[in-house]
Design a protein around this motif. Structure first.
Motif, PDB file in Angstrom:
ATOM      1  N   ALA A  77     -17.164   2.613   9.616  1.00 29.64           N
ATOM      2  CA  ALA A  77     -16.797   3.472   8.654  1.00 29.64           C
ATOM      3  C   ALA A  77     -18.192   4.593   8.487  1.00 29.64           C
ATOM      4  O   ALA A  77     -17.257   5.745   8.090  1.00 29.64           O
ATOM      5  CB  ALA A  77     -18.010   2.024   6.999  1.00 29.64           C
ATOM      6  N   GLY A  98     -11.335  12.831  11.699  1.00 29.23           N
ATOM      7  CA  GLY A  98     -10.186  11.944  10.776  1.00 29.23           C
ATOM      8  C   GLY A  98      -9.596  11.551  11.559  1.00 29.23           C
ATOM      9  O   GLY A  98      -8.288  11.556  11.158  1.00 29.23           O
ATOM     10  N   VAL A 152     -10.912  -0.871  13.464  1.00 30.31           N
ATOM     11  CA  VAL A 152     -10.485  -0.080  14.394  1.00 30.31           C
ATOM     12  C   VAL A 152      -8.784   0.555  14.089  1.00 30.31           C
ATOM     13  O   VAL A 152      -8.074  -0.872  13.523  1.00 30.31           O
ATOM     14  CB  VAL A 152     -11.218   0.009  15.051  1.00 30.31           C
ATOM     15  CG1 VAL A 152     -12.100   0.183  15.843  1.00 30.31           C
ATOM     16  CG2 VAL A 152     -10.924  -0.895  16.122  1.00 30.31           C
ATOM     17  N   ASP A 153      -7.864   1.016  14.617  1.00 30.37           N
ATOM     18  CA  ASP A 153      -6.391   1.182  14.646  1.00 30.37           C
ATOM     19  C   ASP A 153      -5.824   1.025  15.847  1.00 30.37           C
ATOM     20  O   ASP A 153      -4.618   0.255  15.650  1.00 30.37           O
ATOM     21  CB  ASP A 153      -6.420   2.955  14.675  1.00 30.37           C
ATOM     22  CG  ASP A 153      -7.254   3.335  13.444  1.00 30.37           C
ATOM     23  OD1 ASP A 153      -6.550   2.747  12.056  1.00 30.37           O
ATOM     24  OD2 ASP A 153      -7.980   4.417  14.146  1.00 30.37           O
ATOM     25  N   GLU A 177     -14.746  16.215  16.257  1.00 30.28           N
ATOM     26  CA  GLU A 177     -13.725  16.253  15.757  1.00 30.28           C
ATOM     27  C   GLU A 177     -13.730  17.799  15.431  1.00 30.28           C
ATOM     28  O   GLU A 177     -12.839  18.421  15.056  1.00 30.28           O
ATOM     29  CB  GLU A 177     -14.634  15.704  13.825  1.00 30.28           C
ATOM     30  CG  GLU A 177     -14.629  16.132  12.419  1.00 30.28           C
ATOM     31  CD  GLU A 177     -13.190  15.480  11.988  1.00 30.28           C
ATOM     32  OE1 GLU A 177     -12.455  16.152  11.375  1.00 30.28           O
ATOM     33  OE2 GLU A 177     -12.060  14.376  12.714  1.00 30.28           O
ATOM     34  N   ARG A 217     -15.876   7.288  10.494  1.00 37.32           N
ATOM     35  CA  ARG A 217     -14.829   7.720   9.662  1.00 37.32           C
ATOM     36  C   ARG A 217     -15.125   8.253   8.750  1.00 37.32           C
ATOM     37  O   ARG A 217     -13.875   9.397   8.221  1.00 37.32           O
ATOM     38  CB  ARG A 217     -13.848   6.056   8.963  1.00 37.32           C
ATOM     39  CG  ARG A 217     -13.699   5.312   9.580  1.00 37.32           C
ATOM     40  CD  ARG A 217     -11.731   3.948   9.130  1.00 37.32           C
ATOM     41  NE  ARG A 217     -11.406   3.717   9.848  1.00 37.32           N
ATOM     42  CZ  ARG A 217     -10.636   3.807  10.634  1.00 37.32           C
ATOM     43  NH1 ARG A 217     -10.189   5.087  10.866  1.00 37.32           N
ATOM     44  NH2 ARG A 217     -10.030   2.696  11.448  1.00 37.32           N
ATOM     45  N   ASP A 218     -16.826   8.987   8.306  1.00 38.72           N
ATOM     46  CA  ASP A 218     -16.371   9.514   6.971  1.00 38.72           C
ATOM     47  C   ASP A 218     -16.184  10.563   7.695  1.00 38.72           C
ATOM     48  O   ASP A 218     -16.853  11.946   7.344  1.00 38.72           O
ATOM     49  CB  ASP A 218     -17.520   9.116   6.935  1.00 38.72           C
ATOM     50  CG  ASP A 218     -18.096   8.303   5.797  1.00 38.72           C
ATOM     51  OD1 ASP A 218     -16.610   7.940   5.396  1.00 38.72           O
ATOM     52  OD2 ASP A 218     -18.507   7.469   5.408  1.00 38.72           O
ATOM     53  N   GLU A 264      -4.733   2.994   5.877  1.00 35.31           N
ATOM     54  CA  GLU A 264      -6.013   2.577   6.736  1.00 35.31           C
ATOM     55  C   GLU A 264      -5.909   3.784   7.702  1.00 35.31           C
ATOM     56  O   GLU A 264      -6.959   4.292   7.596  1.00 35.31           O
ATOM     57  CB  GLU A 264      -5.149   1.556   7.592  1.00 35.31           C
ATOM     58  CG  GLU A 264      -6.471   1.249   8.444  1.00 35.31           C
ATOM     59  CD  GLU A 264      -5.190  -0.258   9.900  1.00 35.31           C
ATOM     60  OE1 GLU A 264      -5.242  -0.168  10.554  1.00 35.31           O
ATOM     61  OE2 GLU A 264      -4.411  -0.957   9.026  1.00 35.31           O
ATOM     62  N   HIS A 265      -4.969   4.221   7.844  1.00 34.64           N
ATOM     63  CA  HIS A 265      -4.888   5.574   8.761  1.00 34.64           C
ATOM     64  C   HIS A 265      -5.075   7.337   8.156  1.00 34.64           C
ATOM     65  O   HIS A 265      -3.742   7.312   7.579  1.00 34.64           O
ATOM     66  CB  HIS A 265      -4.232   6.000   9.396  1.00 34.64           C
ATOM     67  CG  HIS A 265      -4.091   4.089  10.331  1.00 34.64           C
ATOM     68  ND1 HIS A 265      -4.432   4.109  11.015  1.00 34.64           N
ATOM     69  CD2 HIS A 265      -2.469   3.536  10.826  1.00 34.64           C
ATOM     70  CE1 HIS A 265      -4.062   2.526  12.238  1.00 34.64           C
ATOM     71  NE2 HIS A 265      -2.753   2.437  11.634  1.00 34.64           N
ATOM     72  N   ARG A 266      -5.945   7.643   8.032  1.00 34.71           N
ATOM     73  CA  ARG A 266      -5.761   9.615   7.842  1.00 34.71           C
ATOM     74  C   ARG A 266      -5.089   9.708   9.158  1.00 34.71           C
ATOM     75  O   ARG A 266      -3.916  10.291   8.469  1.00 34.71           O
ATOM     76  CB  ARG A 266      -7.010   9.762   7.602  1.00 34.71           C
ATOM     77  CG  ARG A 266      -7.865   9.371   6.120  1.00 34.71           C
ATOM     78  CD  ARG A 266      -8.987  10.120   6.734  1.00 34.71           C
ATOM     79  NE  ARG A 266     -10.381   9.333   7.451  1.00 34.71           N
ATOM     80  CZ  ARG A 266     -11.283   9.623   7.908  1.00 34.71           C
ATOM     81  NH1 ARG A 266     -12.206  10.759   7.497  1.00 34.71           N
ATOM     82  NH2 ARG A 266     -12.498   8.564   9.145  1.00 34.71           N
ATOM     83  N   TRP A 299      -7.730   9.307  14.997  1.00 34.42           N
ATOM     84  CA  TRP A 299      -7.711   7.648  15.700  1.00 34.42           C
ATOM     85  C   TRP A 299      -8.969   6.568  15.968  1.00 34.42           C
ATOM     86  O   TRP A 299      -9.279   7.312  16.273  1.00 34.42           O
ATOM     87  CB  TRP A 299      -6.290   6.764  15.305  1.00 34.42           C
ATOM     88  CG  TRP A 299      -6.517   8.018  17.317  1.00 34.42           C
ATOM     89  CD1 TRP A 299      -5.268   8.884  17.513  1.00 34.42           C
ATOM     90  CD2 TRP A 299      -6.471   6.686  18.738  1.00 34.42           C
ATOM     91  NE1 TRP A 299      -4.983   9.014  18.148  1.00 34.42           N
ATOM     92  CE2 TRP A 299      -5.971   7.972  19.259  1.00 34.42           C
ATOM     93  CE3 TRP A 299      -7.299   6.151  18.605  1.00 34.42           C
ATOM     94  CZ2 TRP A 299      -6.476   7.603  20.705  1.00 34.42           C
ATOM     95  CZ3 TRP A 299      -7.364   5.669  20.108  1.00 34.42           C
ATOM     96  CH2 TRP A 299      -7.031   7.025  20.892  1.00 34.42           C
ATOM     97  N   LEU A 300      -9.549   5.165  15.520  1.00 36.65           N
ATOM     98  CA  LEU A 300     -10.450   4.582  16.463  1.00 36.65           C
ATOM     99  C   LEU A 300      -9.955   3.335  17.489  1.00 36.65           C
ATOM    100  O   LEU A 300      -8.604   3.547  16.564  1.00 36.65           O
ATOM    101  CB  LEU A 300     -11.515   4.279  15.009  1.00 36.65           C
ATOM    102  CG  LEU A 300     -11.767   5.145  14.704  1.00 36.65           C
ATOM    103  CD1 LEU A 300     -13.345   4.627  13.896  1.00 36.65           C
ATOM    104  CD2 LEU A 300     -12.134   6.693  14.972  1.00 36.65           C
TER     105      LEU A 300
END
Length: 339
Positions: free
Chosen positions: A177, A184, A205-206, A149, A180-181, A19-21, A186-187
């Motif tokens: 989504a 990188g 989201v995180d 980013e 997230r692309d 779920e989390h990068r 957290w959201l």
């Protein structure tokens, strides 16, 4: 032990789902909302936040709508040139923050609309208009996802107080989504204090962000801290149950109190006024820390607001800023020593 158990569960879930990068910090965010508008911030402003004990700073990117029912979103710089909300300003402030060890949360935000409506009152007349509005919002959001980013921000909010839109679940999941692309970190999403539990897509989201201007009432001057703590008690219970239900920690993406009488009755009333009362502000800060700081499901605070050191406003005595007031000592104590 409670915090360690909760954190272990979060890490295990992330490992299983991918779920989390980049996961959000597992300790509470010691955050500040930075208000650089109408001034020229400098690196020393962010050094002052690090000296205060902050670990995170929130920076804002704005756009506006001419009408709450118009499917048009425009860069705010078309109306108001302000270095702090320009691309150059945002990138530079992210760099300054990172140089002094702060992580950055970027919040793309729609300013209150030209027609006087609040951002939560977005309301389109038909489906075609909604499609057009979300198309414009997607352009706005992805622009700042890419900027965040490239600048090295740690977190990004995908929206702020957009009550009139959140039930369009499929569209918001698509937006998350797409973000997230491009980003990188957290959201989160910054829901209003009175509608956070109506958002049906918190799992996209995180962290569950809340603009935490909960109404606490007017405490008696004889026992302010105790009465404010009592006002938080049912709210804390509700938020703990909410966090367990959605499987996300709760993050106060904004919280604050003005330093005048009555400031805790309707903390969200920016234009409210009264006799200067810095002790009420101090007690409100203390009560919030006591209510949440040790809770394992709580993700931290972003206190509104911190001003550039050289900002020259006519009246700060009743404003939200804790700078130079007793509330600043509360922040410093918890952020430096009560971790």
């Amino acid at each position: 032990m409670r915090r360690r158990t909760f954190v272990a569960a979060v890490v295990a879930a992330a490992a299983c789902t991918g779920e989390h990068r980049v996961p959000p910090a597992l300790l509470p965010h010691r955050g500040i909302g930075f208000d650089g508008f109408g001034a020229r911030p400098t690196r020393r402003d962010f050094a002052a936040l690090a000296e205060l004990g902050a670990s995170h700073v929130a920076l804002f990117a704005y756009a506006y709508m001419p009408d709450h029912g118009a499917p048009v979103i425009r860069p705010i710089t078309e109306r108001h040139q302000d270095w702090s909300i320009s691309d150059e300003g945002l990138r530079t402030m992210v760099r300054w923050a990172r140089e002094v060890g702060l992580e950055v949360l970027v919040l793309p935000t729609l300013a209150d609309f030209v027609d006087g409506h609040w951002r939560g009152e977005v309301a389109m007349v038909d489906e075609a208009s909604w499609d057009q509005w979300f198309g414009a919002y997607q352009v706005f959001l992805l622009r700042y996802a890419e900027l965040a980013e490239s600048a090295g921000a740690a977190g990004l909010s995908i929206g702020t107080e957009l009550r009139g839109t959140v039930e369009r679940e499929h569209t918001w999941r698509q937006l998350a989504a797409l973000v997230r692309d491009r980003f990188g970190g957290w959201l989160t999403y910054a829901a209003n204090w009175d509608d956070f539990d109506t958002v049906p897509w918190w799992d996209a989201v995180d962290m569950a962000g809340i603009q935490a201007y909960f109404e606490l009432g007017e405490p008696g001057s004889d026992r302010r801290l105790e009465r404010l703590a009592a006002a938080w008690h049912p709210i804390r219970q509700r938020l703990e149950a909410f966090s367990a239900r959605i499987g996300r920690r709760v993050l106060f993406t904004e919280i604050g109190y003005k330093s005048h009488t009555g400031a805790t009755v309707h903390p969200w009333q920016w234009d409210a006024d009264g006799a200067v009362d810095t002790e009420l502000q101090r007690a409100a800060y203390e009560a919030a820390f006591r209510a949440f700081w040790r809770e394992p499901w709580f993700g931290g605070f972003y206190w509104w607001k911190w001003r550039p050191l050289d900002r020259r406003d006519t009246d700060t005595a009743r404003d939200f800023t804790p700078q130079g007031k007793p509330a600043e000592a509360v922040l410093r104590r918890y952020y430096l020593w009560e971790q």
